[in-house]
Design an enzyme around this catalytic site. Structure first.
Site, mmCIF file in Angstrom:
data_model
loop_
_atom_site.group_PDB
_atom_site.id
_atom_site.type_symbol
_atom_site.label_atom_id
_atom_site.label_comp_id
_atom_site.label_asym_id
_atom_site.label_seq_id
_atom_site.Cartn_x
_atom_site.Cartn_y
_atom_site.Cartn_z
ATOM 1 N N ASP A 57 0.816 -1.213 0.000
ATOM 2 C CA ASP A 57 0.000 0.000 0.000
ATOM 3 C C ASP A 57 0.850 1.263 0.000
ATOM 4 O OD1 ASP A 57 -1.578 -2.230 1.500
ATOM 5 O OD2 ASP A 57 -3.089 -0.809 0.854
ATOM 6 N N LYS A 58 0.340 2.287 -0.667
ATOM 7 C CA LYS A 58 1.013 3.589 -0.645
ATOM 8 C C LYS A 58 0.817 4.274 0.696
ATOM 9 C CE LYS A 58 0.906 8.225 -2.651
ATOM 10 N NZ LYS A 58 0.278 9.120 -3.648
#
Length: 369
Positions: free
Chosen positions: A80-81
């Site tokens: 995930d960013k």
């Protein structure tokens, strides 16, 4: 394709209210390695911590810093960013000195090791998550823990999470258009869009199978026959299976938790016993090239969510069900916060587990820095 009014959840407890705000402080994920570095060879195995940086952005930064080409950089999975994430990357050792050009406070190299081979997609044992949830009342905290621990014992549907479908949740539509166009795919972006369409089809199939399983569990035989329009013998066979997620003749079954191949189920009672023991798991279809379809009754249920127009990208199968492990939880009544930790197999989404507890779709607020 069939439509569905709403999602059916595997568990029947009343919905539990909490807030899920995804940020580097509240969402932590760490890859669990499938193998340890060999200490020899021409590959540099890096363990990195990244914050507010997608895996694709991480790869771009490494390319810019070292001059490495796309094909020279290996990784096991996407992270995930909007999170703090620890993952491993490989690149040829000749680029090691160039890593001094890596100038960003969002990426930190934790470890450098030598290895005899590059990382490939899927080369991880799983992921360890730590997530902070807020605005969970003291009255709901025990119910949360009960649901959390039950899912640890019985597992949950392995849906693709919202992250798979872009910021607006609609990237699958572009993927569907690509599949219909017949054009040759160009670049990583178009492949991601088509993957979103494959994932959408898988999720719809899985939602339907969860709905069917819930009917078998919750209804008496006559009501189940009426709602499903199936023969009494089939209803009774399904009811005899002890696990929630019911198996059908012709199901594609693979070894849990990392199937290397898929075999056709020809004895549902035997397959159900192995499934209940976590020895094997049914696999849902990701339509594409070079993937075998299910057979018999399982194929009948799979066909509405197939798409034979998808070409130029490999198809596959994805486990329909997963079990979290190493569950931990800690509740702070003064702050009304619950911190949970757990481990999932490769490719499983932590948010899909949380949705089963909440019994609603989570569209978290993503804090921007």
């Amino acid at each position: 394709m069939p439509t569905q009014a709403h999602r059916t959840y595997a568990y029947t407890h009343d919905p539990i209210s909490f807030d899920f705000t995804q940020s580097v402080e509240r969402f932590y994920v760490e890859e669990l390695p499938l193998f340890e570095a060999s200490g020899r060879g021409e590959w540099l195995l890096l363990t990195l911590r990244k914050k507010e940086t997608s895996t694709y952005r991480l790869l771009s930064i490494l390319k810019a810093a070292t001059g490495a080409e796309d094909r020279e950089i290996g990784y096991a999975g996407l992270k995930d960013k909007s999170a703090t994430a620890v993952q491993r990357i490989t690149l040829p050792r000749r680029y090691e000195k160039a890593l001094a050009n890596l100038k960003t406070d969002r990426i930190e190299i934790l470890k450098r090791e030598r290895n005899h081979k590059a990382l490939r997609i899927g080369a991880l044992a799983g992921n360890r998550f730590r997530i902070l949830l807020t605005r969970l009342s003291a009255a709901d905290a025990p119910r949360f823990v009960e649901a959390f621990e039950r899912i640890g014992q019985e597992g949950f549907p392995n849906r693709f999470g919202y992250q798979r479908f872009g910021t607006d949740g609609e990237s699958w539509r572009q993927g569907q258009e690509l599949a219909r166009s017949g054009k040759r795919l160009r670049g990583a972006k178009e492949r991601l869009l088509l993957a979103a369409w494959q994932s959408r089809l898988f999720n719809r199939w899985l939602d339907e199978r969860v709905r069917i399983s819930a009917i078998i569990r919750d209804c008496d035989p006559s009501e189940a026959r009426k709602r499903l329009q199936w023969p009494a013998e089939l209803i009774e066979d399904l009811r005899a299976q002890r696990q929630f997620f019911k198996l059908f003749l012709g199901e594609s079954m693979g070894e849990y938790p990392r199937p290397k191949s898929w075999r056709t189920c020809r004895d549902t009672a035997a397959c159900a016993r192995d499934f209940a023991r976590k020895k094997s798991v049914p696999g849902g279809l990701l339509p594409g090239d070079r993937v075998a379809r299910a057979q018999a009754d399982a194929r009948h249920l799979e066909a509405p969510w197939d798409d034979d127009e998808i070409a130029g990208v490999a198809g596959g199968r994805r486990p329909a069900w997963v079990w979290p492990e190493a569950l931990e939880h800690r509740y702070d009544p003064a702050r009304r916060e619950m911190e949970v930790s757990f481990t999932l197999p490769p490719g499983a989404y932590a948010t899909s587990l949380l949705e089963e507890i909440a019994r609603r779709e989570l569209r978290p607020v993503i804090e921007k820095r």
